[in-house]
Design an enzyme around this catalytic site. Structure first.
Site, PDB file in Angstrom:
ATOM      1  N   GLY A  36     -48.765 -20.405  10.984  1.00  0.00           N
ATOM      2  CA  GLY A  36     -49.502 -19.199  11.352  1.00  0.00           C
ATOM      3  C   GLY A  36     -49.718 -19.127  12.852  1.00  0.00           C
ATOM      4  O   GLY A  36     -48.970 -19.727  13.627  1.00  0.00           O
ATOM      5  N   ALA A  37     -50.739 -18.333  13.280  1.00  0.00           N
ATOM      6  CA  ALA A  37     -50.957 -18.045  14.703  1.00  0.00           C
ATOM      7  C   ALA A  37     -49.635 -17.557  15.299  1.00  0.00           C
ATOM      8  O   ALA A  37     -49.150 -18.057  16.317  1.00  0.00           O
ATOM      9  CB  ALA A  37     -51.500 -19.269  15.448  1.00  0.00           C
ATOM     10  N   HIS A  42     -42.088 -16.985  16.763  1.00  0.00           N
ATOM     11  CA  HIS A  42     -41.958 -16.921  15.302  1.00  0.00           C
ATOM     12  C   HIS A  42     -41.205 -15.650  14.892  1.00  0.00           C
ATOM     13  O   HIS A  42     -40.391 -15.671  13.964  1.00  0.00           O
ATOM     14  CB  HIS A  42     -43.339 -16.887  14.637  1.00  0.00           C
ATOM     15  CG  HIS A  42     -44.137 -18.148  14.803  1.00  0.00           C
ATOM     16  ND1 HIS A  42     -45.269 -18.218  15.591  1.00  0.00           N
ATOM     17  CD2 HIS A  42     -43.982 -19.378  14.266  1.00  0.00           C
ATOM     18  CE1 HIS A  42     -45.767 -19.433  15.535  1.00  0.00           C
ATOM     19  NE2 HIS A  42     -45.013 -20.161  14.743  1.00  0.00           N
ATOM     20  N   GLU A 153     -36.137 -24.785  17.999  1.00  0.00           N
ATOM     21  CA  GLU A 153     -35.707 -25.966  18.769  1.00  0.00           C
ATOM     22  C   GLU A 153     -36.799 -26.471  19.702  1.00  0.00           C
ATOM     23  O   GLU A 153     -36.664 -27.522  20.294  1.00  0.00           O
ATOM     24  CB  GLU A 153     -34.458 -25.621  19.593  1.00  0.00           C
ATOM     25  CG  GLU A 153     -33.218 -25.503  18.753  1.00  0.00           C
ATOM     26  CD  GLU A 153     -31.971 -25.275  19.586  1.00  0.00           C
ATOM     27  OE1 GLU A 153     -32.091 -25.081  20.814  1.00  0.00           O
ATOM     28  OE2 GLU A 153     -30.877 -25.272  18.996  1.00  0.00           O
ATOM     29  N   LYS A 154     -37.869 -25.714  19.851  1.00  0.00           N
ATOM     30  CA  LYS A 154     -38.947 -26.193  20.728  1.00  0.00           C
ATOM     31  C   LYS A 154     -39.462 -27.541  20.229  1.00  0.00           C
ATOM     32  O   LYS A 154     -39.757 -28.433  21.011  1.00  0.00           O
ATOM     33  CB  LYS A 154     -40.076 -25.179  20.792  1.00  0.00           C
ATOM     34  CG  LYS A 154     -41.232 -25.755  21.559  1.00  0.00           C
ATOM     35  CD  LYS A 154     -42.224 -24.726  21.949  1.00  0.00           C
ATOM     36  CE  LYS A 154     -43.439 -25.433  22.465  1.00  0.00           C
ATOM     37  NZ  LYS A 154     -44.139 -26.124  21.378  1.00  0.00           N
ATOM     38  N   ASP A 155     -39.582 -27.673  18.906  1.00  0.00           N
ATOM     39  CA  ASP A 155     -39.957 -28.959  18.304  1.00  0.00           C
ATOM     40  C   ASP A 155     -38.656 -29.674  17.946  1.00  0.00           C
ATOM     41  O   ASP A 155     -38.288 -29.770  16.778  1.00  0.00           O
ATOM     42  CB  ASP A 155     -40.826 -28.732  17.067  1.00  0.00           C
ATOM     43  CG  ASP A 155     -42.146 -28.078  17.429  1.00  0.00           C
ATOM     44  OD1 ASP A 155     -42.986 -28.746  18.039  1.00  0.00           O
ATOM     45  OD2 ASP A 155     -42.319 -26.884  17.131  1.00  0.00           O
ATOM     46  N   SER A 190     -45.701 -20.873  22.376  1.00  0.00           N
ATOM     47  CA  SER A 190     -46.338 -21.833  21.474  1.00  0.00           C
ATOM     48  C   SER A 190     -47.701 -21.289  21.081  1.00  0.00           C
ATOM     49  O   SER A 190     -48.381 -20.653  21.901  1.00  0.00           O
ATOM     50  CB  SER A 190     -46.520 -23.174  22.202  1.00  0.00           C
ATOM     51  OG  SER A 190     -47.472 -23.971  21.521  1.00  0.00           O
ATOM     52  N   SER A 191     -48.106 -21.556  19.841  1.00  0.00           N
ATOM     53  CA  SER A 191     -49.442 -21.126  19.406  1.00  0.00           C
ATOM     54  C   SER A 191     -50.518 -21.783  20.257  1.00  0.00           C
ATOM     55  O   SER A 191     -51.618 -21.265  20.403  1.00  0.00           O
ATOM     56  CB  SER A 191     -49.661 -21.490  17.937  1.00  0.00           C
ATOM     57  OG  SER A 191     -48.635 -20.936  17.156  1.00  0.00           O
TER      58      SER A 191
HETATM   59  O1  PAF Z   1     -43.495 -26.447  13.326  1.00  0.00           O
HETATM   60  C1  PAF Z   1     -44.422 -26.153  12.547  1.00  0.00           C
HETATM   61  O2  PAF Z   1     -45.012 -25.078  12.629  1.00  0.00           O
HETATM   62  C2  PAF Z   1     -44.830 -27.158  11.476  1.00  0.00           C
HETATM   63  O3  PAF Z   1     -44.659 -28.459  11.916  1.00  0.00           O
HETATM   64  C3  PAF Z   1     -44.107 -26.927  10.139  1.00  0.00           C
HETATM   65  C4  PAF Z   1     -42.598 -27.113  10.278  1.00  0.00           C
HETATM   66  C5  PAF Z   1     -44.398 -25.532   9.621  1.00  0.00           C
HETATM   67  C6  PAF Z   1     -44.594 -27.946   9.098  1.00  0.00           C
HETATM   68  O4  PAF Z   1     -45.970 -27.845   8.887  1.00  0.00           O
END
Ligand code: PAF
Length: 289
Positions: A36-37, A42, A153-155, A190-191
């Site tokens: 969320g957020a 997203h 890809e940020k994470d 990013s949130s």
């Molecule tokens: O990247 C995220 O927002 C979270 O780590 C995810 C993949 C939704 C898992 O909770």
């Protein structure tokens, strides 16, 4: 323009029935897991989902098991009404909002551990984080049963961990990464950017600038040691403290590398005030697109 409210599910059985109906009709179903957020990053994932499939499910679940005891679980931004309206505008077909008690029923006792890939970078600073992520994502994939799931890809470490878990456990889903969306000044969306005050927000783009400079140095044949030393000094000078890590890793295995002889990733995590920012950029050897 107003949009019809998005169909919303909290239980697994009715969502699975909907998804299996779509799949029986030959439609490809894409899951975009989120906490969320929602922000434009997203929404870029939702837009990509609509390109690669015919039906899109977005999940919203602030997963408690991926936050450490001193992390921001309780203050993590939550605004479900706005999120649902953004998803409706984005043309998402269903929102999945599981309850914590449904996701982790009493006596829940199973976890997914991905060795190796989780040991350095964020894994070194967030014990248990990737186990929490791999477990919840495995559950979400089993619950929704999509054909494809998208992750930003940020994470980057998270993306590789999820890919590995899916491969190792033979989960019948394709994992696709989506490039990071950035503000015009380079800051990765990013949130957590909403935690930054005005001064921190003005400094934040230095993170991406430092990563990009290292990437250019590598592409020009530079060595990790001097590039990273210069990068760390630049981050400190811009007010990042502590710099948890600034590293150059192989883009597939996350093994440390000294030079870019194969595609690599330059990754960092650093604090501005109380806010932990992460970012990464690709760097390829000269001559490789
Ligand atoms: O990247 C995220 O927002 C979270 O780590 C995810 C993949 C939704 C898992 O909770």
């Amino acid at each position: 323009m107003s949009h019809a409210p998005i169909p919303r599910f909290t239980a697994v059985a009715p969502l699975r029935a909907e998804v299996s109906g779509w799949r029986r009709a030959g439609e490809r179903v894409v899951l975009v897991p989120t906490m969320g957020a929602l922000h434009a990053g997203h929404l870029a994932l939702m837009a990509r989902a609509k390109e690669v499939g015919q039906r899109v499910v977005a999940s919203i679940f602030v997963n408690p098991t991926q936050f450490g005891p001193n992390e921001d679980f309780s203050r993590y931004p939550r605004d479900t009404a706005t999120d649902l309206s953004l998803l409706a505008q984005a043309g998402v077909d269903a929102a999945y909002l599981p309850e914590v008690s449904g996701m982790y029923p009493e006596h829940f006792s199973t976890r997914i551990e991905v060795d190796g890939l989780t040991e350095g970078l964020c894994g070194a600073y967030r014990p248990g984080h990737f186990s929490g992520v791999a477990t919840v994502v495995t559950k979400l994939l089993n619950q929704v049963q999509p054909d494809i799931a998208l992750f930003g890809e940020k994470d980057f470490q998270q993306l590789l961990v999820i890919r590995r878990a899916v491969r190792d456990l033979d989960l019948p889903v394709e994992i696709q990464g989506v490039p990071t969306l950035r503000e015009v000044d380079g800051l990765a969306l990013s949130s957590r950017n909403r935690y930054l005050d005005a001064d921190e927000r003005a400094r934040a783009p230095h993170l991406q600038a430092v990563l990009a400079r290292i990437g250019e140095g590598l592409a020009a044949g530079g060595h990790a040691g001097p590039l990273l030393a210069e990068g760390r000094a630049a981050l400190k000078a811009a007010g990042f403290d502590p710099v948890q890590y600034l590293e150059i890793r192989d883009a597939e295995t996350l093994a440390p590398v000294e030079r870019a002889t194969r595609p690599v990733r330059v990754l960092a995590a650093a604090y501005l005030g109380r806010t932990r920012l992460i970012d990464n950029v690709p760097a390829n050897p000269a001559g490789l697109a």
